[in-house]
Design a protein around this motif. Structure first.
Motif, mmCIF file in Angstrom:
data_model
loop_
_atom_site.group_PDB
_atom_site.id
_atom_site.type_symbol
_atom_site.label_atom_id
_atom_site.label_comp_id
_atom_site.label_asym_id
_atom_site.label_seq_id
_atom_site.Cartn_x
_atom_site.Cartn_y
_atom_site.Cartn_z
ATOM 1 N N TRP A 316 0.975 -1.062 0.057
ATOM 2 C CA TRP A 316 0.099 -0.025 -0.263
ATOM 3 C C TRP A 316 0.554 1.187 -0.030
ATOM 4 C CZ3 TRP A 316 0.180 3.972 4.023
ATOM 5 C CH2 TRP A 316 0.587 3.351 4.812
ATOM 6 N N LYS A 317 2.369 0.983 0.563
ATOM 7 C CA LYS A 317 2.976 2.462 0.793
ATOM 8 C C LYS A 317 3.670 2.648 -0.726
ATOM 9 C CE LYS A 317 4.151 1.674 5.292
ATOM 10 N NZ LYS A 317 5.087 0.791 6.482
ATOM 11 N N LEU A 318 3.946 1.635 -1.574
ATOM 12 C CA LEU A 318 4.625 2.075 -2.310
ATOM 13 C C LEU A 318 3.597 2.536 -3.540
ATOM 14 C CD1 LEU A 318 6.516 -1.407 -4.012
ATOM 15 C CD2 LEU A 318 6.875 0.358 -3.546
ATOM 16 N N ALA A 319 2.038 1.610 -3.889
ATOM 17 C CA ALA A 319 0.650 2.466 -4.443
ATOM 18 C C ALA A 319 0.814 3.815 -4.263
ATOM 19 C CB ALA A 319 -0.132 1.872 -4.444
ATOM 20 N N ALA A 320 0.732 4.510 -2.503
ATOM 21 C CA ALA A 320 0.195 6.154 -2.277
ATOM 22 C C ALA A 320 1.718 6.270 -2.561
ATOM 23 C CB ALA A 320 0.889 5.728 -0.918
ATOM 24 N N VAL A 321 2.843 5.917 -2.683
ATOM 25 C CA VAL A 321 3.807 6.942 -3.014
ATOM 26 C C VAL A 321 3.495 7.450 -4.410
ATOM 27 C CG1 VAL A 321 6.542 7.613 -3.309
ATOM 28 C CG2 VAL A 321 5.216 6.772 -1.038
ATOM 29 N N LEU A 322 3.176 5.937 -5.397
ATOM 30 C CA LEU A 322 2.548 6.481 -7.143
ATOM 31 C C LEU A 322 1.760 6.985 -7.241
ATOM 32 C CD1 LEU A 322 3.900 2.171 -7.763
ATOM 33 C CD2 LEU A 322 5.661 4.552 -8.534
ATOM 34 N N GLY A 323 1.162 7.235 -6.659
ATOM 35 C CA GLY A 323 0.170 8.045 -6.294
ATOM 36 C C GLY A 323 0.128 8.914 -5.996
#
Length: 500
Positions: A316-323
């Motif tokens: 979820w952290k990867l997805a958040a930063v990519l977002g």
């Protein structure tokens, strides 16, 4: 060499950690590739224990019922005496489910079956493992990672925002990053093998010569299969014959029984027990998860579970930063997960020493339900708050009832890639809405009712307080009515968009 392709995340290694991360990214719409240097899936049962906390993760990922159907519970341990008599005992406590902790008993699911279920789930989400494709080189700069992959059809170059090393204890990613892997060898070399055999019933985990590191052997029926798993210490040096004939001879010599007959070997491996922990989990745009970050004795059934939860924390952290979330959110991965692995190494090493003495007993500590991140930079508590539940803790489950009369669970509300904000007897709007945030209220006249008081007991909230739950099922913040400052901090760290 094929032309460059560009993706957001490249995951190297399709074991349980890599598959968990892939499933999580797939449901979040993140573009990734999952590559595995093996030409086919892992065929062994090395990680066969699924602990209660991992069962909760699997519920969120949509596979818990399939996992349960694929395996079973651990049988009782049957320890044989020299005269052929035996005593039986449970491997660990068999606690009953509670409203806050719906899963209490470890499942036995051979690793190859667990990973099969996970690959099927990944396929449902429109992705697959690319077998026979190996990472052979990479370099990174401030903008991306450039990786070179080699397979039967040649080489290709992939450019990605982030590279994930889920490539096991001999991690190529970790070695290429120059990350130290300190620790120690624990002086036990062991054989593990999945075999077909006759002469033993499938109602018990059979153990002979407990505590004798020269003669000990245990033979466990593998749930969900017709196989048994053999585990035995072996000499520290020398070649290991893993044929059916050699295993047959070992069993006969160590048990004194001729009726136990090995028919065939499905998979076998010899290994030395180590306890090692990577000094870093992140170097720039490259991350380590699972066995690439930590290896340890198999005692206690902690390895696969810790690996799954590494990936679940990072996804979820990867997805958040990519977002669009701040890049510093990714620093919390190592901050939160490395101490967990360090404690796990201590636990499994202690259990190994107990096993050498023939007295290993698994308690609550192996269930991983008490793992949390109270000291995390992502945890926000109101000043002076005390009680059983604080920010950073695992968010408990609880049964509630909808205003329309339907029975619900908090875990139903949490399932999915979103954040969850719950107000207890809370009036008014604490926030006006955020993309990726689900808001619920529990109490009289609200959408959900805590008719049996289980939510109140588990969360200990005062009237009007709100609790913010992260996408990975941990409490991010507890705030008083009208106090949006701490929520604003959580939202900003996570990249949640929208007005307060």
């Amino acid at each position: 060499m094929k032309a460059d392709t560009v993706i957001e995340v490249l995951i190297c290694g399709a074991g349980a950690a890599g598959l968990t991360l892939a499933i999580d990214l797939a449901r979040r719409g993140v573009a990734f590739r999952l590559v595995e240097k093996r030409n086919q899936p892992f065929a062994g049962s090395r990680g066969k224990g699924i602990q209660p906390r991992t069962q909760e993760v699997f519920e969120d990922l949509g596979i818990i019922d399939r996992i349960v159907a694929a395996g079973g519970i651990y049988p009782r341990m049957r320890a044989y005496r020299d005269d052929g008599t035996f005593v039986e005992k449970d491997m660990g406590e068999r606690a009953d489910p509670t409203p806050a902790e719906p899963y209490q008993i470890a499942l036995m699911v051979p690793q190859f079956l667990t990973e099969k279920v996970m690959r099927e789930r990944l396929s449902e989400l429109g992705h697959h493992v690319e077998f026979g494709l190996e990472l052979v080189a990479f370099e990174q700069d401030e903008e991306c990672v450039t990786a070179r992959l080699a397979g039967q059809s040649g080489e290709e170059v992939v450019r990605c925002r982030y590279l994930i090393g889920a490539d096991g204890g001999r991690s190529f990613v970790r070695g290429s990053l120059g990350v130290d892997f300190p620790g120690k060898t624990l002086g036990v070399r062991a054989l593990v093998a999945d075999v077909s055999l006759t002469g033993l019933d499938r109602q018990a985990w059979h153990q002979f010569n407990s505590g004798d590191m020269q003669r000990m052997v245990s033979i466990c029926p593998l749930a969900g299969t017709d196989l048994f798993q053999i585990q035995a210490p072996i000499p520290p040096e020398g070649e290991v014959d893993r044929s059916a004939q050699a295993l047959q001879q070992m069993i006969t010599e160590r048990t004194g029984r001729s009726d136990i007959q090995v028919q065939s070997v499905s998979w076998a491996s010899a290994y030395s027990t180590n306890a090692r922990l990577a000094e870093r989990y992140r170097i720039g745009r490259a991350f380590l998860v699972g066995d690439a970050a930590h290896i340890h004795p198999p005692t206690g059934g902690q390895g696969l579970n810790t690996s799954v939860q590494d990936a679940y924390n990072l996804g979820w952290k990867l997805a958040a930063v990519l977002g669009g979330a701040p890049n510093r959110l990714l620093d919390s991965y190592e901050e939160e997960r490395r101490p967990v692995a360090e404690a796990m190494l201590g636990l499994t090493t202690d259990l190994l020493e107990a096993a050498k003495r023939g007295g290993m007993q698994r308690g609550r500590e192996v269930r991983q339900l008490d793992i949390g991140y109270r000291g995390s930079s992502l945890a926000f508590n109101p000043p002076g708050r005390h009680g059983n539940l604080l920010a950073g803790d695992r968010a408990p489950d609880a049964p509630v009832r909808g205003a329309a009369g339907s029975a619900r669970r908090l875990f139903d509300l949490f399932t999915g890639p979103h954040w969850t904000l719950i107000g207890y007897e809370a009036a008014g709007d604490v926030v006006k809405g955020h993309e990726g945030l689900h808001i619920h209220r529990i109490g009289g006249g609200c959408e959900l009712e805590d008719e049996d008081g289980h939510f109140r007991d588990a969360y200990g909230l005062a009237l009007g307080e709100w609790v913010l739950i992260r996408p990975d099922g941990y409490v991010a913040a507890i705030v008083a009515a009208g106090d949006t400052a701490k929520l604003r901090c959580s939202f900003e760290e996570a990249g949640l968009n929208g007005p307060l």
